[in-house]
Design a protein around this motif. Structure first.
Motif, mmCIF file in Angstrom:
data_model
loop_
_atom_site.group_PDB
_atom_site.id
_atom_site.type_symbol
_atom_site.label_atom_id
_atom_site.label_comp_id
_atom_site.label_asym_id
_atom_site.label_seq_id
_atom_site.Cartn_x
_atom_site.Cartn_y
_atom_site.Cartn_z
ATOM 1 N N ASP A 77 7.659 -6.431 -8.781
ATOM 2 C CA ASP A 77 7.848 -5.507 -9.890
ATOM 3 C C ASP A 77 6.606 -5.378 -10.765
ATOM 4 O OD1 ASP A 77 10.436 -5.045 -9.131
ATOM 5 O OD2 ASP A 77 11.332 -6.425 -10.566
ATOM 6 N N VAL A 78 5.893 -6.479 -10.939
ATOM 7 C CA VAL A 78 4.825 -6.512 -11.924
ATOM 8 C C VAL A 78 3.716 -5.502 -11.620
ATOM 9 C CG1 VAL A 78 3.461 -8.302 -10.756
ATOM 10 C CG2 VAL A 78 3.368 -8.079 -13.260
ATOM 11 N N SER A 79 3.590 -5.091 -10.372
ATOM 12 C CA SER A 79 2.541 -4.129 -10.001
ATOM 13 C C SER A 79 2.910 -2.694 -10.357
ATOM 14 C CB SER A 79 2.282 -4.212 -8.488
ATOM 15 O OG SER A 79 1.877 -5.505 -8.119
ATOM 16 N N PHE A 80 4.142 -2.468 -10.799
ATOM 17 C CA PHE A 80 4.621 -1.101 -10.938
ATOM 18 C C PHE A 80 5.273 -0.838 -12.288
ATOM 19 C CE2 PHE A 80 4.537 -2.144 -6.482
ATOM 20 C CZ PHE A 80 3.965 -1.023 -5.897
ATOM 21 N N ARG A 81 4.799 -1.464 -13.340
ATOM 22 C CA ARG A 81 5.351 -1.194 -14.664
ATOM 23 C C ARG A 81 5.084 0.258 -15.052
ATOM 24 N NH1 ARG A 81 9.041 -5.034 -15.551
ATOM 25 N NH2 ARG A 81 8.190 -7.117 -15.230
ATOM 26 N N GLN A 82 6.105 0.918 -15.565
ATOM 27 C CA GLN A 82 5.957 2.278 -16.048
ATOM 28 C C GLN A 82 6.266 2.298 -17.545
ATOM 29 O OE1 GLN A 82 7.297 4.467 -11.893
ATOM 30 N NE2 GLN A 82 8.219 5.102 -13.787
ATOM 31 N N ALA A 127 11.716 -7.930 0.646
ATOM 32 C CA ALA A 127 10.284 -8.115 0.430
ATOM 33 C C ALA A 127 9.533 -6.796 0.377
ATOM 34 C CB ALA A 127 9.705 -9.004 1.529
ATOM 35 N N THR A 128 9.986 -5.810 1.149
ATOM 36 C CA THR A 128 9.286 -4.532 1.232
ATOM 37 C C THR A 128 9.810 -3.490 0.261
ATOM 38 O OG1 THR A 128 10.780 -3.727 2.974
ATOM 39 C CG2 THR A 128 8.777 -4.884 3.679
ATOM 40 N N ARG A 129 10.907 -3.792 -0.423
ATOM 41 C CA ARG A 129 11.548 -2.855 -1.355
ATOM 42 C C ARG A 129 11.882 -1.533 -0.663
ATOM 43 N NH1 ARG A 129 11.648 -4.100 -6.762
ATOM 44 N NH2 ARG A 129 11.432 -6.344 -7.033
ATOM 45 N N ASN A 178 -3.933 -15.603 7.710
ATOM 46 C CA ASN A 178 -4.813 -16.328 6.793
ATOM 47 C C ASN A 178 -4.583 -15.878 5.353
ATOM 48 O OD1 ASN A 178 -5.934 -13.816 6.844
ATOM 49 N ND2 ASN A 178 -7.978 -14.466 7.484
ATOM 50 N N LEU A 179 -3.424 -15.267 5.106
ATOM 51 C CA LEU A 179 -3.025 -14.841 3.769
ATOM 52 C C LEU A 179 -1.666 -15.432 3.448
ATOM 53 C CD1 LEU A 179 -3.978 -11.048 3.917
ATOM 54 C CD2 LEU A 179 -5.180 -12.815 2.625
ATOM 55 N N SER A 180 -1.415 -15.630 2.187
ATOM 56 C CA SER A 180 -0.123 -16.146 1.755
ATOM 57 C C SER A 180 0.973 -15.121 2.010
ATOM 58 C CB SER A 180 -0.171 -16.474 0.266
ATOM 59 O OG SER A 180 1.133 -16.664 -0.258
ATOM 60 N N LEU A 181 2.170 -15.597 2.275
ATOM 61 C CA LEU A 181 3.327 -14.723 2.441
ATOM 62 C C LEU A 181 3.518 -13.840 1.211
ATOM 63 C CD1 LEU A 181 5.865 -13.864 4.031
ATOM 64 C CD2 LEU A 181 7.053 -15.820 3.040
ATOM 65 N N ASP A 182 3.227 -14.367 0.033
ATOM 66 C CA ASP A 182 3.416 -13.604 -1.195
ATOM 67 C C ASP A 182 2.495 -12.388 -1.277
ATOM 68 O OD1 ASP A 182 5.416 -15.268 -2.081
ATOM 69 O OD2 ASP A 182 4.068 -16.556 -3.234
ATOM 70 N N ASN A 183 1.405 -12.393 -0.506
ATOM 71 C CA ASN A 183 0.531 -11.227 -0.497
ATOM 72 C C ASN A 183 1.197 -10.001 0.114
ATOM 73 O OD1 ASN A 183 -1.791 -13.632 -0.146
ATOM 74 N ND2 ASN A 183 -2.385 -11.935 -1.474
ATOM 75 N N PHE A 184 2.234 -10.218 0.887
ATOM 76 C CA PHE A 184 2.889 -9.110 1.575
ATOM 77 C C PHE A 184 4.140 -8.624 0.843
ATOM 78 C CE2 PHE A 184 0.434 -11.342 4.764
ATOM 79 C CZ PHE A 184 -0.178 -10.315 5.458
ATOM 80 N N LYS A 185 4.545 -9.328 -0.189
ATOM 81 C CA LYS A 185 5.742 -8.940 -0.923
ATOM 82 C C LYS A 185 5.401 -7.897 -1.986
ATOM 83 C CE LYS A 185 8.812 -11.855 -2.196
ATOM 84 N NZ LYS A 185 9.479 -12.996 -2.867
ATOM 85 N N VAL A 186 6.331 -6.993 -2.198
ATOM 86 C CA VAL A 186 6.176 -5.958 -3.223
ATOM 87 C C VAL A 186 6.867 -6.451 -4.490
ATOM 88 C CG1 VAL A 186 6.629 -3.570 -3.841
ATOM 89 C CG2 VAL A 186 6.128 -4.168 -1.457
ATOM 90 N N ASP A 194 0.831 -1.206 0.000
ATOM 91 C CA ASP A 194 0.000 0.000 0.000
ATOM 92 C C ASP A 194 0.865 1.255 0.000
ATOM 93 O OD1 ASP A 194 -2.472 1.623 0.445
ATOM 94 O OD2 ASP A 194 -1.528 1.979 2.372
ATOM 95 N N ALA A 195 1.915 1.270 0.820
ATOM 96 C CA ALA A 195 2.797 2.439 0.877
ATOM 97 C C ALA A 195 3.443 2.692 -0.481
ATOM 98 C CB ALA A 195 3.856 2.246 1.959
ATOM 99 N N HIS A 196 3.911 1.633 -1.140
ATOM 100 C CA HIS A 196 4.558 1.797 -2.440
ATOM 101 C C HIS A 196 3.575 2.228 -3.520
ATOM 102 C CE1 HIS A 196 8.742 0.771 -1.853
ATOM 103 N NE2 HIS A 196 8.394 -0.254 -1.096
ATOM 104 N N LEU A 197 2.349 1.732 -3.457
ATOM 105 C CA LEU A 197 1.352 2.171 -4.429
ATOM 106 C C LEU A 197 1.071 3.663 -4.276
ATOM 107 C CD1 LEU A 197 -1.101 -0.865 -4.296
ATOM 108 C CD2 LEU A 197 0.244 -0.134 -6.278
ATOM 109 N N GLN A 198 1.037 4.146 -3.034
ATOM 110 C CA GLN A 198 0.856 5.580 -2.821
ATOM 111 C C GLN A 198 2.061 6.365 -3.333
ATOM 112 O OE1 GLN A 198 -0.569 6.783 1.145
ATOM 113 N NE2 GLN A 198 -1.127 4.658 1.482
#
Length: 562
Positions: free
Chosen positions: A531-536, A173-175, A521-529, A125-129
């Motif tokens: 690259d694919v979410s931030f293509r520019q 994981a948090t970049r 109750n969430l996968s560990l991967d849900n908390f990792k940041v 969430d922080a990185h998306l902001q």
């Protein structure tokens, strides 16, 4: 494309340039040496007589993350009032969109800003902001020191290598660019009803002290060789007499590098009839003795703001001071805690006046601007939009006296400030806000104007009123592109996020996965940041920097050449 800035007065402490008249050349977003005489200049800017500095860097400003969003949700009327009145200075994070944050920093000549409190579980969430903030580059510091996984490792007497791996994996994981510790163990102790937590207090159920947590994480940062020292929010924030906590924390560093955040809030004595006094001189005496310590000030600015912090003990204790009268405090079961409390600093208040005075005393008493950094702990001490006002306070003794005349005079009578006639130079402002800030973060590609640096360049028309001067840059180049002209946004572009490449043993991921499988109750991967979410469109979002840069030895100076 070749761009030239002609005839500017260069203030670049990395090269020892103190107003030297030189031309600057830009090609491909990078500062270059003077090209061959026959090469065609594509864009030529005459900046004769103007002040030229590298883009400014803010090492500690809360611009993204859960607490920032909570502040916006808690105080929607501030945004509505701001938009309705079209005020010149927004006073808090609650008023701003991500666009406004980027634009206001750029208008002042800033090009890089660090969010100093990224909770790992909320890193995406922080990185998306941050990705939505235009123009400026960003970075985050990952919070550890109150998380259940770390405290379980320490309770079980895990090796330092295991903890190093956990810290390195967290940064991966948090970049994030570095490590933040907030009142080590205090948020976890709060869950067991602790309402104060000192450096040698022990976290219930875990049997480890705040000091032990801090020293363990500091050692991890050193052994991983993070360029930026562990970034510490000390115990006992805002409590009279807490100068002793700050000095004890300096001593606890045992000669290793450590950065103390918003130190104004720890410059408090307990003298006088009110039991509250300035201890800035005592604090600076300790700072001068501990050359391994760096600090940022966290200057208080009068007016309305909102305080946001992962120090839930401090925020909970101040809930009755909320103005307006509403506040939020929260716990996360396996993570940290935090709170949001709106607040208004008032000139006629004894306490607020003394806080304002203490911050300026710290600035003016410190002997080494290469180890002391320019912040308001936005928005806790005040909004970053007031940085030009703070620069004027530091550069203009008469202006300080004018401002002091409006304060609570009982507080003024207890302060050294009226006798501190030092006025900062443009060179010293460039040290604090550019060169030293970049070196502290390990970002050697910026903060200076030498060939090879990214072309982040701010140009100002020098004025007697330094607040007016630094409010609106004449020109700002970000990676060689003109983004501000005459204080007006000229072009919107996307920035990048600066991260660190820390190495860790893959076994630590297996241990963390087992922990998440048990308690989440969430996968560990849900908390990792990822690259694919931030293509520019034109570049990748994340720019990675290597670990392994040697720390300065105790007593060494950041003034060493790059």
């Amino acid at each position: 494309m070749l761009t030239r800035l002609t005839g500017g007065r260069i203030f670049d402490p990395a090269q020892g340039l103190n107003g030297a008249v030189q031309d600057l050349f830009i090609r491909g977003g990078v500062i270059i040496s003077a090209p061959d005489s026959g090469e065609t200049i594509t864009a030529d800017y005459n900046v004769s007589g103007k002040v030229v500095m590298a883009g400014a860097i803010d090492i500690h400003s809360h611009i993204a993350g859960g607490n920032v969003n909570t502040a916006r949700l808690l105080l929607p009327e501030q945004h509505r009032n701001f938009m309705a009145r079209k005020l010149g200075h927004a006073f808090s994070t609650a008023r701003w969109s991500t666009t406004e944050i980027g634009y206001r920093y750029a208008q002042m000549g800033y090009t890089t800003v660090v969010e100093p409190a990224v909770l790992p579980a909320n890193a995406l969430d922080a990185h998306l902001q941050m990705a939505d903030i235009p123009i400026i580059d960003t970075a985050g510091l990952a919070i550890l020191g109150n998380d259940d996984f770390l405290l379980r490792l320490m309770r079980g007497r895990a090796s330092q290598n295991q903890i190093n791996d956990y810290v390195a994996w967290t940064l991966h994981a948090t970049r994030c660019l570095g490590l933040k510790v907030i009142n080590a163990g205090g948020a976890n102790a709060f869950k067991s009803n602790a309402r104060s937590f000192d450096l040698d207090d022990v976290v219930p159920d875990y049997g480890v002290s705040s000091r032990h947590i801090l020293q363990t994480l500091q050692r991890a940062a050193c052994e991983i060789q993070l360029p930026h020292p562990v970034h510490v929010h000390c115990n006992n924030l805002g409590i009279p007499g807490n100068v002793d906590t700050a000095i004890a924390t300096m001593e606890a560093a045992q000669g290793l590098p450590m950065h103390l955040a918003h130190i104004q809030f720890y410059g408090y004595g307990a003298e006088g009839v009110r039991g509250f006094s300035s201890a800035a001189a005592k604090l600076i005496d300790g700072f001068n003795k501990h050359r391994n310590i760096t600090m940022d000030v966290g200057q208080v600015i009068f007016g309305q703001t909102v305080t946001i912090s992962g120090d839930v003990i401090a925020q909970y204790s101040r809930r009755h001071d909320a103005s307006p009268n509403k506040w939020v405090v929260w716990d996360a079961e396996c993570e940290g805690s935090g709170g949001v409390v709106p607040y208004r600093y008032q000139e006629k208040s004894f306490v607020n006046s003394l806080q304002w005075l203490i911050g300026l005393e710290i600035f003016l008493l410190a002997e080494d601007p290469w180890r002391l950094f320019f912040t308001t702990d936005h928005p806790n001490g005040g909004p970053f939009t007031r940085y030009p006002y703070l620069i004027r306070l530091l550069m203009d003794y008469d202006f300080r006296l004018e401002c002091m005349a409006r304060l609570n005079q009982e507080a003024v009578s207890m302060s050294l400030l009226k006798d501190l006639k030092k006025e900062f130079s443009l060179y010293e402002i460039a040290v604090m806000t550019r060169t030293a800030a970049a070196r502290l973060l390990g970002l050697h590609d910026r903060g200076h104007l030498m060939p090879g640096a990214i072309a982040d360049i701010a140009v100002y028309s020098e004025q007697a009123d330094k607040e007016a001067m630094f409010t609106a840059a004449d020109l700002l180049f970000k990676n060689g592109e003109l983004v501000v002209k005459q204080g007006v946004i000229w072009q919107r572009r996307q920035g990048t996020t600066q991260t660190i490449q820390a190495q860790f043993h893959p076994h630590i991921k297996r241990d963390i996965q087992a922990y998440y499988d048990r308690f989440y109750n969430l996968s560990l991967d849900n908390f990792k940041v990822e690259d694919v979410s931030f293509r520019q469109a034109d570049s990748e979002r994340f720019v990675s920097h290597d670990c392994g840069q040697a720390y300065l030895a105790p007593g060494a100076s950041l003034k060493q050449p790059l």
